[in-house]
Scaffold this motif. Sequence first.
Motif, short mmCIF file in Angstrom:
data_model
loop_
_atom_site.label_atom_id
_atom_site.label_comp_id
_atom_site.label_asym_id
_atom_site.label_seq_id
_atom_site.Cartn_x
_atom_site.Cartn_y
_atom_site.Cartn_z
N ARG A 99 0.90 -0.93 0.07
CA ARG A 99 -0.09 0.07 -0.34
C ARG A 99 1.04 1.28 0.13
NH1 ARG A 99 -4.65 -2.69 3.95
NH2 ARG A 99 -5.18 -3.09 2.40
N GLN A 100 2.34 0.96 0.81
CA GLN A 100 2.87 2.62 0.29
C GLN A 100 3.78 2.94 -0.81
OE1 GLN A 100 5.58 2.04 4.04
NE2 GLN A 100 3.93 2.56 5.71
N GLU A 101 3.92 1.24 -1.50
CA GLU A 101 4.90 1.65 -3.10
C GLU A 101 3.64 1.92 -3.66
OE1 GLU A 101 8.05 0.93 -5.06
OE2 GLU A 101 7.74 0.44 -3.52
N ALA A 102 2.48 1.61 -3.93
CA ALA A 102 1.34 2.24 -4.51
C ALA A 102 1.05 3.56 -4.45
CB ALA A 102 -0.13 1.04 -4.19
N GLY A 103 1.18 4.07 -3.11
CA GLY A 103 1.13 5.56 -2.67
C GLY A 103 2.31 6.00 -2.96
N ARG A 104 3.27 5.97 -3.07
CA ARG A 104 4.53 6.37 -3.71
C ARG A 104 4.24 6.60 -5.24
NH1 ARG A 104 7.68 4.01 0.81
NH2 ARG A 104 7.73 2.04 -1.01
N ASN A 105 3.88 5.03 -5.77
CA ASN A 105 3.34 5.48 -7.37
C ASN A 105 2.67 6.69 -8.15
OD1 ASN A 105 5.88 3.47 -6.98
ND2 ASN A 105 4.69 1.73 -7.30
N ARG A 106 1.11 6.51 -6.67
CA ARG A 106 0.41 7.30 -7.24
C ARG A 106 1.33 8.81 -6.79
NH1 ARG A 106 -3.08 6.27 -3.43
NH2 ARG A 106 -3.36 3.93 -3.53
N ALA A 107 1.72 8.71 -6.49
CA ALA A 107 2.54 10.42 -5.80
C ALA A 107 3.79 10.73 -6.83
CB ALA A 107 2.61 10.54 -4.74
N GLU A 108 3.97 9.70 -7.05
CA GLU A 108 5.08 9.97 -7.87
C GLU A 108 4.28 10.24 -9.65
OE1 GLU A 108 7.81 6.46 -8.20
OE2 GLU A 108 8.63 7.53 -6.48
N GLY A 109 3.28 9.78 -9.74
CA GLY A 109 2.36 9.28 -11.22
C GLY A 109 2.07 10.73 -10.86
N ARG A 110 1.13 11.44 -10.43
CA ARG A 110 0.72 12.79 -10.20
C ARG A 110 1.69 13.80 -10.42
NH1 ARG A 110 -3.36 11.81 -5.31
NH2 ARG A 110 -5.03 10.68 -6.38
N ALA A 111 3.32 13.54 -9.66
CA ALA A 111 4.10 14.87 -9.75
C ALA A 111 4.29 14.62 -11.29
CB ALA A 111 4.57 14.25 -9.30
N ALA A 112 4.50 13.61 -11.78
CA ALA A 112 5.06 13.65 -13.56
C ALA A 112 4.22 13.88 -14.70
CB ALA A 112 5.76 11.99 -13.85
N GLY A 113 2.70 13.40 -14.24
CA GLY A 113 1.71 13.98 -15.12
C GLY A 113 1.47 15.24 -15.22
N ALA A 114 2.01 16.55 -13.16
CA ALA A 114 1.60 18.06 -13.65
C ALA A 114 2.84 17.95 -13.95
CB ALA A 114 1.70 17.86 -11.78
N ALA A 115 3.93 17.75 -13.73
CA ALA A 115 5.10 18.73 -14.54
C ALA A 115 4.77 17.97 -16.51
CB ALA A 115 6.32 17.61 -14.15
#
Length: 138
Positions: free
Chosen positions: A70-86
Amino acid sequence: MLDLNLTMLFQLVNFFVALILLNVLLIRPIRNIIRQRKSVMDGMGSEAASFEEQAARRLADYEAQLQGARQEAGRNRAEGRAAGAAEQAALVSAAQQEAQTIMAQARETLRGEAEAAMSQLRGRIDEFADKAVARVLG
């Protein structure tokens, strides 16, 4: 009262012989069977406790792995959101620059067309003036 005679002695001997025979043939084997069953039950109890302990450990490991996932998925989700925003910011910036370039080209084209129309009209000023004078006088 009580007479102690030979019959009573035989009865007493008979009782002790029966007691010894019952002890040898019945009571000792039953006691052994009871002891064996008790040891088997104790073994099963300790085995069940061992299984419960293993199950508890496996459950704890599973829950730890699940929490890690779950923590890994949360980190991946946050990284994906950050990459998407960039990426979105980069795309918006590129689109804005392209729009500004198109607007600048359009302004230049319109300015050129306006200047061409103005020079064409300036060339025809004498003609328009003559027509206007002819209408006013005519």
